[in-house]
Design a protein around this motif. Structure first.
Motif, PDB file in Angstrom:
ATOM      1  N   LYS A  32     -36.970 -19.351  20.893  1.00 39.41           N
ATOM      2  CA  LYS A  32     -38.191 -19.357  21.575  1.00 39.41           C
ATOM      3  C   LYS A  32     -39.318 -20.037  20.527  1.00 39.41           C
ATOM      4  N   LEU A  33     -39.470 -19.214  19.427  1.00 34.96           N
ATOM      5  CA  LEU A  33     -40.465 -19.692  18.390  1.00 34.96           C
ATOM      6  C   LEU A  33     -40.044 -21.251  18.031  1.00 34.96           C
ATOM      7  N   SER A  34     -38.889 -21.469  17.628  1.00 33.95           N
ATOM      8  CA  SER A  34     -38.346 -22.783  17.301  1.00 33.95           C
ATOM      9  C   SER A  34     -38.968 -23.949  18.346  1.00 33.95           C
ATOM     10  N   ARG A  35     -38.662 -23.337  19.497  1.00 28.04           N
ATOM     11  CA  ARG A  35     -39.005 -24.382  20.681  1.00 28.04           C
ATOM     12  C   ARG A  35     -40.343 -24.525  20.816  1.00 28.04           C
ATOM     13  N   SER A  36     -41.195 -23.289  20.740  1.00 29.73           N
ATOM     14  CA  SER A  36     -42.579 -23.528  20.675  1.00 29.73           C
ATOM     15  C   SER A  36     -43.355 -24.520  19.525  1.00 29.73           C
ATOM     16  N   PHE A  37     -42.552 -24.452  18.523  1.00 31.47           N
ATOM     17  CA  PHE A  37     -43.079 -25.412  17.380  1.00 31.47           C
ATOM     18  C   PHE A  37     -42.803 -26.754  17.745  1.00 31.47           C
ATOM     19  N   ALA A  38     -41.483 -27.074  18.394  1.00 28.14           N
ATOM     20  CA  ALA A  38     -41.337 -28.336  18.769  1.00 28.14           C
ATOM     21  C   ALA A  38     -42.107 -28.890  19.834  1.00 28.14           C
ATOM     22  N   ARG A  39     -42.723 -27.996  20.816  1.00 32.24           N
ATOM     23  CA  ARG A  39     -43.620 -28.536  21.660  1.00 32.24           C
ATOM     24  C   ARG A  39     -45.004 -28.773  20.993  1.00 32.24           C
ATOM     25  N   LEU A  40     -45.246 -28.087  19.946  1.00 26.25           N
ATOM     26  CA  LEU A  40     -46.512 -28.564  19.373  1.00 26.25           C
ATOM     27  C   LEU A  40     -46.234 -30.135  18.655  1.00 26.25           C
ATOM     28  N   VAL A  41     -45.233 -30.422  18.076  1.00 26.83           N
ATOM     29  CA  VAL A  41     -44.906 -31.574  17.613  1.00 26.83           C
ATOM     30  C   VAL A  41     -44.832 -32.678  18.877  1.00 26.83           C
ATOM     31  N   VAL A  42     -44.434 -32.573  19.963  1.00 25.14           N
ATOM     32  CA  VAL A  42     -44.370 -33.250  21.009  1.00 25.14           C
ATOM     33  C   VAL A  42     -45.984 -33.497  21.486  1.00 25.14           C
ATOM     34  N   LEU A  43     -46.644 -32.513  21.714  1.00 24.77           N
ATOM     35  CA  LEU A  43     -48.006 -32.531  21.947  1.00 24.77           C
ATOM     36  C   LEU A  43     -48.809 -33.348  20.717  1.00 24.77           C
ATOM     37  N   GLY A  44     -48.607 -33.130  19.720  1.00 22.52           N
ATOM     38  CA  GLY A  44     -49.287 -33.945  18.592  1.00 22.52           C
ATOM     39  C   GLY A  44     -48.927 -35.539  18.337  1.00 22.52           C
ATOM     40  N   ALA A  45     -47.629 -35.734  18.776  1.00 23.37           N
ATOM     41  CA  ALA A  45     -47.232 -37.055  19.002  1.00 23.37           C
ATOM     42  C   ALA A  45     -47.852 -37.927  20.109  1.00 23.37           C
ATOM     43  N   ILE A  46     -48.252 -37.074  21.129  1.00 22.56           N
ATOM     44  CA  ILE A  46     -48.778 -37.634  22.359  1.00 22.56           C
ATOM     45  C   ILE A  46     -50.228 -37.971  21.781  1.00 22.56           C
ATOM     46  N   LEU A  47     -50.912 -36.993  21.295  1.00 25.66           N
ATOM     47  CA  LEU A  47     -52.195 -37.360  20.605  1.00 25.66           C
ATOM     48  C   LEU A  47     -52.440 -38.219  19.590  1.00 25.66           C
ATOM     49  N   VAL A  48     -51.471 -38.393  18.973  1.00 22.83           N
ATOM     50  CA  VAL A  48     -51.358 -39.533  17.922  1.00 22.83           C
ATOM     51  C   VAL A  48     -51.256 -40.881  18.724  1.00 22.83           C
ATOM     52  N   ILE A  49     -50.404 -40.794  19.680  1.00 18.56           N
ATOM     53  CA  ILE A  49     -50.451 -42.223  20.482  1.00 18.56           C
ATOM     54  C   ILE A  49     -51.563 -42.535  20.958  1.00 18.56           C
ATOM     55  N   GLY A  50     -52.162 -41.443  21.821  1.00 18.73           N
ATOM     56  CA  GLY A  50     -53.475 -41.772  22.375  1.00 18.73           C
ATOM     57  C   GLY A  50     -54.536 -42.140  21.502  1.00 18.73           C
ATOM     58  N   GLY A  51     -54.644 -41.658  20.347  1.00 14.94           N
ATOM     59  CA  GLY A  51     -55.673 -41.854  19.288  1.00 14.94           C
ATOM     60  C   GLY A  51     -55.359 -43.449  18.774  1.00 14.94           C
ATOM     61  N   VAL A  52     -54.170 -43.971  18.437  1.00 15.69           N
ATOM     62  CA  VAL A  52     -53.835 -45.130  18.298  1.00 15.69           C
ATOM     63  C   VAL A  52     -54.274 -46.208  19.198  1.00 15.69           C
ATOM     64  N   VAL A  53     -53.838 -45.781  20.386  1.00 13.12           N
ATOM     65  CA  VAL A  53     -54.330 -46.899  21.656  1.00 13.12           C
ATOM     66  C   VAL A  53     -55.463 -46.913  21.716  1.00 13.12           C
ATOM     67  N   GLY A  54     -56.593 -45.805  21.516  1.00  7.85           N
ATOM     68  CA  GLY A  54     -57.701 -45.776  21.572  1.00  7.85           C
ATOM     69  C   GLY A  54     -58.398 -46.535  20.389  1.00  7.85           C
ATOM     70  N   LEU A  55     -57.899 -46.393  19.244  1.00  2.85           N
ATOM     71  CA  LEU A  55     -58.381 -47.293  18.260  1.00  2.85           C
ATOM     72  C   LEU A  55     -58.199 -48.993  18.354  1.00  2.85           C
ATOM     73  N   ILE A  56     -57.131 -48.984  19.320  1.00  4.10           N
ATOM     74  CA  ILE A  56     -56.851 -50.473  19.503  1.00  4.10           C
ATOM     75  C   ILE A  56     -57.781 -50.889  20.672  1.00  4.10           C
ATOM     76  N   TYR A  57     -58.112 -50.159  21.699  1.00  2.00           N
ATOM     77  CA  TYR A  57     -58.828 -50.481  22.850  1.00  2.00           C
ATOM     78  C   TYR A  57     -60.201 -49.772  22.690  1.00  2.00           C
TER      79      TYR A  57
END
Length: 192
Positions: A10-35
């Motif tokens: 469970k703990l390992s999956r929770s950390f994996a979810r943080l990575v996925v959420l972080g990746a979504i935020l990074v994508i949003g940040g890059v898209v925001g820097l482009i537009y």
């Protein structure tokens, strides 16, 4: 022992979810820097809706506590939030211009105080404080020189950079957390 294995997974999956959420935020940040223009408008609309929703919730809360001594204060604060939210939603460009001017003035005053403070105090961090002050002053001047046109992209850039660095931080926490869990877990309890 089975409980420990489940907890580790469970703990390992929770950390994996943080990575996925972080990746979504990074994508949003890059898209925001482009537009950046879209990111600025989006941040203003989000800000307006947050003010409006916060005002409505505050008003409902004030009505719920109407026999309290702070009822009218709650109503006034809620009404101000609702009014500000309506103004931001109706005039997002004007709000962006105002907030950009405010940010530029903050950079200017902060940079000036750091510059003067570093020269007057000459503490152990003299060089860094001097560079910070010069950078803040320069950033404020650059934003003001191009104002009001700079208001179309400055807030979008700041918002996008915040998303990008928050996302990178979550990815680092998630990856580091998974590594710590795998190092601490007993060999038979380590997740695959």
């Amino acid at each position: 022992m089975a409980d420990t294995t489940q907890d580790v997974k469970k703990l390992s999956r929770s950390f994996a979810r943080l990575v996925v959420l972080g990746a979504i935020l990074v994508i949003g940040g890059v898209v925001g820097l482009i537009y950046t223009g879209v990111a600025t408008l989006t941040s203003m609309l989000l800000f307006g809706w947050l003010l409006l929703i916060g005002g409505v919730v505050g008003l409902l809360n004030a009505v719920q506590w109407r026999k309290s001594n702070y009822f009218w204060l709650g109503v006034v604060v809620a009404a101000l939030n609702i009014a500000a939210g309506v103004v931001v939603l109706r005039h997002p460009e004007g709000t962006a211009q105002t907030l950009t001017m405010f940010a530029a003035l903050l950079f200017l005053t902060g940079g000036l105080f750091r510059l003067v403070g570093s020269v007057v105090v000459r503490g152990p961090q003299f060089g860094w404080t001097l560079v910070q002050g010069a950078f803040g002053l320069l950033l404020g001047i650059l934003v003001l020189v191009d104002w009001p046109e700079s208001s179309r992209y400055v807030l979008g850039v700041f918002f996008s950079l915040a998303l990008l660095f928050d996302g990178l931080g979550l990815i680092a926490i998630g990856i580091g957390g998974r590594q710590v869990v795998s190092m601490v877990a007993e060999p038979e309890n380590r997740p695959e």
